[in-house]
Scaffold this active site. Structure first.
Site, PDB file in Angstrom:
ATOM      1  N   LYS A 197      -1.773   2.742  -5.930  1.00  0.00           N
ATOM      2  CA  LYS A 197      -0.361   3.066  -6.107  1.00  0.00           C
ATOM      3  C   LYS A 197      -0.005   3.375  -7.571  1.00  0.00           C
ATOM      4  O   LYS A 197      -0.706   2.957  -8.490  1.00  0.00           O
ATOM      5  CB  LYS A 197       0.507   1.908  -5.585  1.00  0.00           C
ATOM      6  CG  LYS A 197       0.309   1.633  -4.091  1.00  0.00           C
ATOM      7  CD  LYS A 197       0.612   2.860  -3.281  1.00  0.00           C
ATOM      8  CE  LYS A 197       0.577   2.706  -1.781  1.00  0.00           C
ATOM      9  NZ  LYS A 197      -0.420   1.898  -1.158  1.00  0.00           N
TER      10      LYS A 197
HETATM   11  C1  LIG Z   1       4.019   3.699   3.197  1.00  0.00           C
HETATM   12  C2  LIG Z   1       3.297   2.402   3.026  1.00  0.00           C
HETATM   13  N1  LIG Z   1       3.866   1.287   3.506  1.00  0.00           N
HETATM   14  C3  LIG Z   1       3.281   0.104   3.379  1.00  0.00           C
HETATM   15  C4  LIG Z   1       2.069  -0.039   2.750  1.00  0.00           C
HETATM   16  C5  LIG Z   1       1.448  -1.386   2.669  1.00  0.00           C
HETATM   17  O1  LIG Z   1       1.195  -1.804   1.361  1.00  0.00           O
HETATM   18  P1  LIG Z   1       0.011  -2.836   1.082  1.00  0.00           P
HETATM   19  O2  LIG Z   1      -1.276  -2.101   1.249  1.00  0.00           O
HETATM   20  O3  LIG Z   1       0.257  -3.276  -0.327  1.00  0.00           O
HETATM   21  O4  LIG Z   1       0.169  -3.943   2.052  1.00  0.00           O
HETATM   22  C6  LIG Z   1       1.430   1.081   2.234  1.00  0.00           C
HETATM   23  C7  LIG Z   1       0.118   0.961   1.569  1.00  0.00           C
HETATM   24  O5  LIG Z   1      -0.644   1.873   1.464  1.00  0.00           O
HETATM   25  C8  LIG Z   1       2.047   2.333   2.384  1.00  0.00           C
HETATM   26  O6  LIG Z   1       1.464   3.450   1.928  1.00  0.00           O
END
Ligand SMILES: Cc1ncc(COP(=O)(O)O)c(C=O)c1O
Length: 441
Positions: A197
């Site tokens: 990210k």
């Molecule tokens: C649109 C979206 N929502 C939620 C998430 C979830 O984040 P995490 O991987 O930190 O749990 C991601 C992660 O790639 C994402 O791209």
């Protein structure tokens, strides 16, 4: 231009020329060492986690922030803090990462999908109202690839139907909609700190909000449902609600704080590289580049393009053309490849509706839930996008315009030799970015 790499020629780009995100330098190392030399390496209220929460709420412009151990945890905490639970329905875009929808299942509620706008790839506001039922409680707009959803329209619909809005801003740190940062529009907003990210910790998350009650509830949900004594500020070890273990830690929090100092600088570098790609790839017939409506600031967590063989007069399916192009571009050294390959409702989880521990829950809790059938083809915009798009990786800093020029040269070389690309389209060749590049030293 030379012979195509799929045809035995020399690739335009060598893998060693592409550097891995994130950029890690002495400032990050000093932040991590600061933790190792301190008295704290964990704790919900430990100094680095607390400072990160203050710095992020100030950056976004909200009253409260809680850091978590993932973006998924932050999304689930948001829904649980709003009291969303069994029988409730939550609207989610059909094209996104799974966690935008699985967080709804974690809250024991039912995801109902809405197709995307074909140009921005975010939730299509004109399709939302048809999906609202008497059980709908919330909308989760996703700011996809670093581009905000249409928050004017979504908020208008949410107000009209008295629905909560939880922004999934996991891919969009620093993105703006009409001059306001994403994360400031919904009742709550979740960000991911996963290593890919724009703002990253390795793993982690951030949840922001203005409402004090949501903040207090989310704080308890983050730490086993446990309360903190008002006077002593110590945990009372008496869980009053069902909570989870969603705390972040000091090492990733300190790393994130060091990265946050450079977030705007890195976002600007992403924008510069992606604008260069857009400017030069938009002139290639058969390629569509990202569309950004006026007054949106795209921060490019991801850069994607789409292939339109019909514009070249070719009678070949978009998928077949895309895979052939991916093989040829990949052989030239361009880090292409798909991310999501199907709309989320087409995934097995939604096809089988096995649910929690294969019990069928939460769908079997209501007649509406039992009756729901998820079909990928009900989301034609999402389905068509999946046939045509590829991601172009390597635009992230520390990579710069020199590399983007080579990428453009590779595209031009491949598109000048489409007949040869198609000759090799069924060869057993890699067509997909592995996700691993070389760390900049
Ligand atoms: C649109 C979206 N929502 C939620 C998430 C979830 O984040 P995490 O991987 O930190 O749990 C991601 C992660 O790639 C994402 O791209």
């Amino acid at each position: 231009m030379g012979t195509l790499a799929v045809d035995g020629g020399k690739p335009v780009v060598r893998l060693e020329e592409i550097k891995q995100w994130p950029v890690i330098d002495e400032r990050d190392k000093a932040a991590v060492m600061r933790v190792l030399e301190s008295d704290y390496i964990c704790g919900g209220d430990a100094p680095e986690a607390t400072a990160l929460e203050k710095e992020w709420r100030e950056y976004v412009g909200r009253q409260f922030c809680l850091t978590t151990n993932s973006g998924t945890a932050a999304l689930h905490m948001a829904l649980a803090a709003l009291g969303i639970g069994p029988g409730d329905e939550v609207l989610v875009p059909a094209y996104t990462f799974l966690a935008s929808a699985s967080c709804v299942l974690h809250a024991n509620a039912i995801p109902v999908f809405v197709d995307i706008d074909r140009r921005t790839y975010t939730m299509e506001p004109s399709q939302i109202e048809a999906k609202i039922s008497e059980r709908t409680r919330a909308i989760i707009p996703v700011h996809l690839h670093g581009l905000s959803a249409d928050m004017d329209e979504i908020l208008k619909i949410a107000r009209k139907h008295d629905l909560f809005v939880v922004e999934d801003a996991c891919q969009a740190h620093g993105a703006e909609f009409k001059g306001k940062k994403v994360g400031t529009f919904g009742d709550l907003a979740a960000f991911s700190l996963n290593s890919s990210k724009n703002l990253c910790a390795g793993e982690g998350g951030l949840l922001v909000m203005d409402n004090h009650d949501y903040y207090m509830r989310a704080s308890m949900l983050r730490m086993f449902g446990d309360e903190i004594d008002d006077e002593t500020k110590l945990r009372v070890y008496n869980a009053s609600i069902l909570g989870y273990m969603y705390r972040n830690q000091e090492l990733p929090a300190a790393f994130t704080r060091a990265q946050l100092q450079r977030l705007d600088e890195y976002n600007n570098a992403r924008i510069k590289n992606c604008n260069y790609l857009t400017e030069h790839l938009s002139g290639i017939k058969g390629v569509h580049v990202p569309y950004i409506p006026d007054h949106y600031k795209h921060v490019y967590w991801m850069y994607i393009i789409e292939f339109y063989p019909e514009e070249l007069g070719l009678s070949i399916s978009p998928e077949e053309f895309r895979v052939g192009m991916e093989k040829a571009l990949f052989a030239e050294g361009v880090q292409v490849g798909q991310w999501q390959t199907m709309p989320v409702p087409a995934q097995d989880l939604f096809q089988t509706k096995k649910g929690i521990s294969s019990s069928g829950f939460p769908w079997n809790y209501t007649d509406r839930g039992r009756a729901i059938v998820y079909r990928g083809e009900d989301y034609p915009n999402s389905t068509d996008l999946c046939r045509r798009y590829t991601t172009v990786n390597g635009f992230q800093p520390p990579n710069g315009i020199d590399l983007m020029k080579k990428y453009v040269a590779a595209f031009e070389k491949v598109f000048a030799n489409i007949d040869i690309v198609l000759k090799h389209k069924n060869d057993n060749l890699p067509s997909h970015f592995s996700g691993r590049l070389f760390r900049a030293k």
